[in-house]
Design a protein around this motif. Structure first.
Motif, mmCIF file in Angstrom:
data_model
loop_
_atom_site.group_PDB
_atom_site.id
_atom_site.type_symbol
_atom_site.label_atom_id
_atom_site.label_comp_id
_atom_site.label_asym_id
_atom_site.label_seq_id
_atom_site.Cartn_x
_atom_site.Cartn_y
_atom_site.Cartn_z
ATOM 1 N N MET A 1 0.828 -1.198 0.000
ATOM 2 C CA MET A 1 0.000 0.000 0.000
ATOM 3 C C MET A 1 0.870 1.258 0.000
ATOM 4 N N ILE A 2 1.974 1.212 0.734
ATOM 5 C CA ILE A 2 2.896 2.355 0.747
ATOM 6 C C ILE A 2 3.446 2.597 -0.658
ATOM 7 N N HIS B 1 2.063 1.835 -3.551
ATOM 8 C CA HIS B 1 1.007 2.397 -4.401
ATOM 9 C C HIS B 1 0.799 3.878 -4.099
ATOM 10 N N TRP B 2 0.814 4.218 -2.822
ATOM 11 C CA TRP B 2 0.620 5.619 -2.414
ATOM 12 C C TRP B 2 1.737 6.500 -2.975
ATOM 13 N N ALA C 1 1.321 7.019 -6.663
ATOM 14 C CA ALA C 1 0.210 7.914 -6.987
ATOM 15 C C ALA C 1 0.556 9.362 -6.688
ATOM 16 N N MET C 2 1.309 9.598 -5.614
ATOM 17 C CA MET C 2 1.646 10.954 -5.200
ATOM 18 C C MET C 2 2.906 11.493 -5.880
ATOM 19 N N ALA D 1 5.879 4.478 6.841
ATOM 20 C CA ALA D 1 4.775 4.943 6.006
ATOM 21 C C ALA D 1 4.750 6.471 6.001
ATOM 22 N N MET E 1 -0.486 9.233 5.075
ATOM 23 C CA MET E 1 -1.236 8.004 4.837
ATOM 24 C C MET E 1 -2.025 7.554 6.051
ATOM 25 N N VAL F 1 -5.497 6.546 5.593
ATOM 26 C CA VAL F 1 -5.718 5.499 4.595
ATOM 27 C C VAL F 1 -5.993 4.151 5.243
ATOM 28 N N TRP F 2 -5.279 3.838 6.308
ATOM 29 C CA TRP F 2 -5.355 2.495 6.884
ATOM 30 C C TRP F 2 -6.728 2.192 7.458
#
Length: 293
Positions: free
Chosen positions: A31-32, A34-35, A38-39, A52, A56, A59-60
């Motif tokens: 997930m990190i 992907h974040w 994206a950023m 992280a 974020m 997000v969790w």
């Protein structure tokens, strides 16, 4: 704050903090990654140290597309109360976050929230509304690791008789050139007068060089669907539910959001070729809409 909404808000506030809700997944590398992608964040420290990004934190514990809010969630409770009273639209969300430390891969966070304030009714250019403020705290075990103040305006859309039953855009000094363009059946994109970077939505300063020299070009009006949603709720003035809202990518390099017409929701797809059209509301306003090409 008086009346039925004020009384309902007082009851929600009196409940205090919601029960702690645990994140469905532990902080994880996938997930990190992907974040960060994206950023556009290329800082290697997160992967190197198993950390992280602080932003974020929320997000969790997000509910997800089909997640149901628990009965003691204060924001969900106030949203339902205001929806029932006709304040179905949302604008002007803002938040302030405080981070106490980085989250580490493998940790599992939990969150609790409370209703801090409900202010209204307030008169705005969009219509009468209520400001709802909640406070949330994230924990790892019993250690608080982050807090967030979140505020949202829930409003009842006002309708201008000259424009029919539609929700009109708020026109500012930064966006008036765009709406003047739609009235002339032109899709205008802001361009920096210094470095010529294109951007949408418009703003006062160039995100690349910081110059305050906005210009514009007229786009071709063609693009492809980059992403889309099918809007089922809440009701929107002048619209029959459901309807499709599409984010289309233009060959000029920007993306523009508008309603997608003449395509059944089941047939919409990413990559669908579209062309801009203009829905004339009155002498002052024409709304851009996408149609298949």
């Amino acid at each position: 704050m008086t009346g039925a909404i004020g009384q309902a808000a007082a009851e929600v506030a009196a409940r205090g903090e919601s029960a702690r809700r645990e994140a469905p997944d532990a902080v994880n590398e996938a997930m990190i990654r992907h974040w960060l992608e994206a950023m556009g964040d290329t800082n290697a420290v997160y992967a190197e140290r198993g950390l992280a990004p602080p932003a974020m934190t929320q997000v969790w514990t997000m509910y997800g597309l089909r997640g149901e809010r628990p009965a003691d969630d204060p924001l969900g409770a106030m949203t339902a109360i205001l929806d029932e009273a006709g304040y179905t639209s949302v604008v002007a969300t803002n938040c302030e976050q405080t981070y106490h430390r980085y989250l580490r891969v493998g940790e599992r966070v939990s969150v609790t929230s409370r209703l801090a304030d409900v202010a209204g009714p307030k008169r705005t250019a969009l219509g009468e509304g209520w400001f709802v403020t909640t406070l949330s705290t994230w924990y790892v075990g019993d250690e608080p690791v982050a807090e967030m103040m979140f505020r949202v305006l829930k409003f009842r859309p006002s309708v201008r008789p000259s424009g029919g039953d539609v929700l009109r855009p708020v026109v500012s000094r930064d966006t008036e050139f765009f709406w003047e363009g739609t009235a002339q059946r032109e899709l205008r994109i802001q361009r920096c007068g210094a470095c010529h970077t294109l951007r949408h939505p418009p703003g006062p300063a160039c995100p690349e060089c910081g110059a305050l020299k906005p210009e514009y070009i007229v786009a071709s009006g063609e693009g492809e669907v980059y992403s889309y949603v099918v809007h089922h709720h809440p009701p929107v003035p002048g619209k029959e539910l459901p309807f499709v809202v599409a984010l289309a990518e233009l060959p000029e390099g920007v993306r523009i959001l508008a309603e997608l017409r003449d395509v059944p929701a089941k047939d919409v797809r990413v990559g669908l070729p579209v062309r801009i059209s203009f829905d004339r509301i009155d002498e002052e306003l024409a709304l851009p809409v996408w149609r298949p090409r």
